[in-house]
Motif scaffolding. Sequence first.
Motif, PDB file in Angstrom:
ATOM      1  N   SER A  97       0.836  -1.197   0.000  1.00  0.00           N
ATOM      2  CA  SER A  97       0.000   0.000   0.000  1.00  0.00           C
ATOM      3  C   SER A  97       0.873   1.250   0.000  1.00  0.00           C
ATOM      4  O   SER A  97       1.801   1.382   0.790  1.00  0.00           O
ATOM      5  CB  SER A  97      -0.909   0.003   1.233  1.00  0.00           C
ATOM      6  OG  SER A  97      -1.674   1.179   1.275  1.00  0.00           O
ATOM      7  N   GLY A  98       0.577   2.168  -0.913  1.00  0.00           N
ATOM      8  CA  GLY A  98       1.276   3.447  -0.953  1.00  0.00           C
ATOM      9  C   GLY A  98       2.543   3.450  -1.775  1.00  0.00           C
ATOM     10  O   GLY A  98       3.242   4.463  -1.807  1.00  0.00           O
ATOM     11  N   GLU A  99       2.849   2.355  -2.476  1.00  0.00           N
ATOM     12  CA  GLU A  99       4.091   2.323  -3.255  1.00  0.00           C
ATOM     13  C   GLU A  99       3.932   2.904  -4.658  1.00  0.00           C
ATOM     14  O   GLU A  99       4.927   3.230  -5.296  1.00  0.00           O
ATOM     15  CB  GLU A  99       4.615   0.883  -3.362  1.00  0.00           C
ATOM     16  CG  GLU A  99       5.224   0.360  -2.071  1.00  0.00           C
ATOM     17  CD  GLU A  99       5.947  -0.949  -2.257  1.00  0.00           C
ATOM     18  OE1 GLU A  99       6.831  -1.246  -1.431  1.00  0.00           O
ATOM     19  OE2 GLU A  99       5.648  -1.683  -3.220  1.00  0.00           O
ATOM     20  N   VAL A 100       2.725   3.000  -5.161  1.00  0.00           N
ATOM     21  CA  VAL A 100       2.478   3.526  -6.503  1.00  0.00           C
ATOM     22  C   VAL A 100       1.856   4.909  -6.368  1.00  0.00           C
ATOM     23  O   VAL A 100       0.849   5.079  -5.677  1.00  0.00           O
ATOM     24  CB  VAL A 100       1.551   2.584  -7.305  1.00  0.00           C
ATOM     25  CG1 VAL A 100       1.332   3.124  -8.709  1.00  0.00           C
ATOM     26  CG2 VAL A 100       2.134   1.181  -7.357  1.00  0.00           C
ATOM     27  N   ASP A 101       2.447   5.914  -7.022  1.00  0.00           N
ATOM     28  CA  ASP A 101       1.974   7.285  -6.813  1.00  0.00           C
ATOM     29  C   ASP A 101       0.540   7.493  -7.291  1.00  0.00           C
ATOM     30  O   ASP A 101      -0.187   8.330  -6.752  1.00  0.00           O
ATOM     31  CB  ASP A 101       2.922   8.306  -7.460  1.00  0.00           C
ATOM     32  CG  ASP A 101       3.040   8.162  -8.971  1.00  0.00           C
ATOM     33  OD1 ASP A 101       2.508   7.184  -9.527  1.00  0.00           O
ATOM     34  OD2 ASP A 101       3.698   9.021  -9.599  1.00  0.00           O
ATOM     35  N   VAL A 102       0.087   6.721  -8.279  1.00  0.00           N
ATOM     36  CA  VAL A 102      -1.303   6.852  -8.721  1.00  0.00           C
ATOM     37  C   VAL A 102      -2.255   6.463  -7.592  1.00  0.00           C
ATOM     38  O   VAL A 102      -3.270   7.127  -7.353  1.00  0.00           O
ATOM     39  CB  VAL A 102      -1.553   5.977  -9.968  1.00  0.00           C
ATOM     40  CG1 VAL A 102      -3.037   6.000 -10.347  1.00  0.00           C
ATOM     41  CG2 VAL A 102      -0.704   6.460 -11.133  1.00  0.00           C
ATOM     42  N   GLU A 103      -1.924   5.392  -6.890  1.00  0.00           N
ATOM     43  CA  GLU A 103      -2.747   4.964  -5.749  1.00  0.00           C
ATOM     44  C   GLU A 103      -2.781   6.049  -4.673  1.00  0.00           C
ATOM     45  O   GLU A 103      -3.837   6.351  -4.098  1.00  0.00           O
ATOM     46  CB  GLU A 103      -2.182   3.662  -5.170  1.00  0.00           C
ATOM     47  CG  GLU A 103      -2.845   3.220  -3.876  1.00  0.00           C
ATOM     48  CD  GLU A 103      -2.005   2.206  -3.104  1.00  0.00           C
ATOM     49  OE1 GLU A 103      -2.216   2.085  -1.890  1.00  0.00           O
ATOM     50  OE2 GLU A 103      -1.121   1.567  -3.710  1.00  0.00           O
ATOM     51  N   VAL A 104      -1.618   6.646  -4.386  1.00  0.00           N
ATOM     52  CA  VAL A 104      -1.556   7.693  -3.360  1.00  0.00           C
ATOM     53  C   VAL A 104      -2.393   8.899  -3.785  1.00  0.00           C
ATOM     54  O   VAL A 104      -3.126   9.492  -2.986  1.00  0.00           O
ATOM     55  CB  VAL A 104      -0.094   8.105  -3.105  1.00  0.00           C
ATOM     56  CG1 VAL A 104      -0.024   9.216  -2.059  1.00  0.00           C
ATOM     57  CG2 VAL A 104       0.724   6.906  -2.656  1.00  0.00           C
ATOM     58  N   PHE A 105      -2.278   9.260  -5.061  1.00  0.00           N
ATOM     59  CA  PHE A 105      -3.060  10.374  -5.600  1.00  0.00           C
ATOM     60  C   PHE A 105      -4.559  10.136  -5.394  1.00  0.00           C
ATOM     61  O   PHE A 105      -5.282  11.023  -4.919  1.00  0.00           O
ATOM     62  CB  PHE A 105      -2.738  10.535  -7.087  1.00  0.00           C
ATOM     63  CG  PHE A 105      -3.632  11.485  -7.820  1.00  0.00           C
ATOM     64  CD1 PHE A 105      -3.477  12.853  -7.699  1.00  0.00           C
ATOM     65  CD2 PHE A 105      -4.633  11.008  -8.656  1.00  0.00           C
ATOM     66  CE1 PHE A 105      -4.309  13.729  -8.381  1.00  0.00           C
ATOM     67  CE2 PHE A 105      -5.465  11.866  -9.340  1.00  0.00           C
ATOM     68  CZ  PHE A 105      -5.298  13.233  -9.200  1.00  0.00           C
ATOM     69  N   GLU A 106      -5.033   8.935  -5.721  1.00  0.00           N
ATOM     70  CA  GLU A 106      -6.461   8.651  -5.580  1.00  0.00           C
ATOM     71  C   GLU A 106      -6.878   8.618  -4.104  1.00  0.00           C
ATOM     72  O   GLU A 106      -7.969   9.075  -3.755  1.00  0.00           O
ATOM     73  CB  GLU A 106      -6.801   7.319  -6.253  1.00  0.00           C
ATOM     74  CG  GLU A 106      -6.595   7.319  -7.760  1.00  0.00           C
ATOM     75  CD  GLU A 106      -7.588   8.200  -8.503  1.00  0.00           C
ATOM     76  OE1 GLU A 106      -8.455   8.824  -7.856  1.00  0.00           O
ATOM     77  OE2 GLU A 106      -7.495   8.276  -9.737  1.00  0.00           O
ATOM     78  N   ASP A 107      -6.012   8.109  -3.229  1.00  0.00           N
ATOM     79  CA  ASP A 107      -6.324   8.105  -1.801  1.00  0.00           C
ATOM     80  C   ASP A 107      -6.491   9.524  -1.268  1.00  0.00           C
ATOM     81  O   ASP A 107      -7.433   9.837  -0.541  1.00  0.00           O
ATOM     82  CB  ASP A 107      -5.215   7.395  -1.017  1.00  0.00           C
ATOM     83  CG  ASP A 107      -5.303   5.880  -1.123  1.00  0.00           C
ATOM     84  OD1 ASP A 107      -6.361   5.388  -1.542  1.00  0.00           O
ATOM     85  OD2 ASP A 107      -4.319   5.200  -0.797  1.00  0.00           O
ATOM     86  N   LEU A 108      -5.561  10.403  -1.628  1.00  0.00           N
ATOM     87  CA  LEU A 108      -5.637  11.786  -1.160  1.00  0.00           C
ATOM     88  C   LEU A 108      -6.863  12.495  -1.732  1.00  0.00           C
ATOM     89  O   LEU A 108      -7.523  13.283  -1.042  1.00  0.00           O
ATOM     90  CB  LEU A 108      -4.355  12.530  -1.534  1.00  0.00           C
ATOM     91  CG  LEU A 108      -3.103  12.129  -0.754  1.00  0.00           C
ATOM     92  CD1 LEU A 108      -1.847  12.680  -1.421  1.00  0.00           C
ATOM     93  CD2 LEU A 108      -3.185  12.613   0.691  1.00  0.00           C
TER      94      LEU A 108
END
Length: 691
Positions: A97-108
């Motif tokens: 969790s949190g290793e791919v910047d796209v995932e982090v972008f969508e979480d934020l």
Amino acid sequence: MRYGLLGPLEVYEDDGAAPLPLGGPRQRAVLASLALRANETVSVDYVADAAWEDPPASPGSNIRTYVNGLRRRLGDDAAHPRLLVTRPPGYQLRTRSGEVDVEVFEDLAARAVSAAREGALSSAAHHNGEALALWRGRPLEGLAVGSALQAQAVRLVERRLAVAEQYVQVLLAMGRPAEAVGVLRPLVAQYPLNENLAAHLMRALHRAGRRTEALEVYRQVGRVLTDELGVPPGEELSAARRHILRGSIPAPAPTPRRAARGGGTADTMPVGAPAGSLPPDGTVFGGHRTGAAWPPAARPAVPELPGLPDAAAVSVPSVLSVPMGTALARTTSSMTAPHPARPAEPIAPAALPRGPAQLHGMPADIAEFTGREAERARVRSWVRAVTGAPRTATAPLVQVITGMPGVGKTRLAVRLAHELAREGHFGDIQLFADLRGHTAGHEPLDPGTVLARFLRMLDVPPDRMPCGVEERAALYRDRLHGRPSLILLDDATGPGQVHPLLPGHPSSLALITSRRGGWALDGASTLPLSPFTVEESVALLARVVGDGRVTAEPEAAERIARLCGRLPLAVALAALRLRARPVRRLADFAARLAPEDTRLDRLSVGGRTVATAFDASYRTLPPHRQRVFRLLAGAPGPVLGPGRGAWAKDADEAEDLLEQLLDESMVRQTASGAYQVHELLRVYARNLPPG
């Protein structure tokens, strides 16, 4: 590992200061295709479409070579066991969790939506700013990619713009128009044809007391639209100009703020706090502040927000997909969890909050929508006639749109929803659900699951959710009573699935799409769709690939339309393949489409194929009907009458079988009463294995 896709492709080790060398461009494209779908098994065909503009006939061995090279580059050994694994029918990149910047972008972005809904505007602004700070340029910038990754890159750009618009709306609601201008200026310069962004910039400048600059934006964008597209500014941009000239742009509506313990509000960050201030409940990715450089450090997983409609997942219009503005699939698991053994407390509807004053959960409209003028005019005229007359009816309006796979039912329904809203109909509540009647790998959604999600959007708390379908349906109708509502129920299996989801008040409209005809739903109006005309097909082709290419080769464009059977999905897929290959002649592409044994293979982009759409309907048929369909598809022409044949013992059984296939939209009936199989369905049937 840290995978950066929101800009040039970069990968860092956890403690690395420099990006890892990833090899040549094709190998990097393979990694990008896997990282964008991290922790999913990705097929070899998808990877091929991602890494090659024109994939080789047998890409498997090439991809194996690139995967082995990536394993060496990523250090996939004892220290990092099996990051990149082989899983039939392809490969899977395993990430935390949190290793791919796209995932982090969508979480934020999701956190920002949640905070804004609760009135925590400073937190919403902070999360939006953190999300946008992850961008380092265009997605996968500098990487030569195939159609699958091109589509993903376009989607990500549109997501960035959507989050930027949310950010601007929050800043304006907080009384910070100067910061909104700073967000919008570079985006308007980068996307000069985006009228929504330009209108937001005009409003922000006006609220900042810079009226002359706001009007100059209108002049500049209007000139670009006229010079490049030959069209005047649209209604939104023109309305912003009128309001500015009259000095009547309204201030943003205040967002209600949730109560905090001990008094005050939960939004404890002061308005105007610096962008780097941390909200009390927010854990920013790796502790980095807005504007932090990539790669960030590790970040704890973002907790689930139960019941929150995933408005942050709104995708962009594309010629292929209708993005789920409410992301029903993402919330299914939480809604279908077993109910507690203790029955839910009986609910008195009046004791619950009335719900949001307005709720707009419709998917984004489709930029390349073409045709269907007569059908759209028919539905809009019907709605205007019914809603404009003195109301004596007591039932809601119900419109069912039916047709074969790929004929454009969902696209038409979404366009109608937006057109009706623009005309002032059903403006209070707009809800969307993909009922998954024909989604590969998924069972059709249970009405109780959809009702639970709708009720959460209508502010019914989880602990007050009824257990039974009937109880949920009653509460749902109560929440909508007296409120003009539009409910779009996509890909329904039949009346039994949608009946509990229908609103109960006559000020509401239910738009339903289904592949199945013969709907026995009281009071429903039915609109069957046929394939496009050749002219409509060519117009769609021109809309996607450009008028110039179609005008230069009109005969080839018409041939492509006919080889696609004038089916909107097939034409759209062909157009996308051509758009990805701007130097390819239309005549050459038509020649490649001509052979029937490979035609359906050519009509595919990014994992979306005509064959998959047909397969979802064919697999629902019982074996005997499958056999009859294959026999009909192999016939040299239309079947002129039921008669007796190898597939029926008498005329009555033959008639029944043909009617059943007609209801499944696998055959159509001509004006003379004959039964006929669509051209591409014939091609599909001939490529089926015998049995």
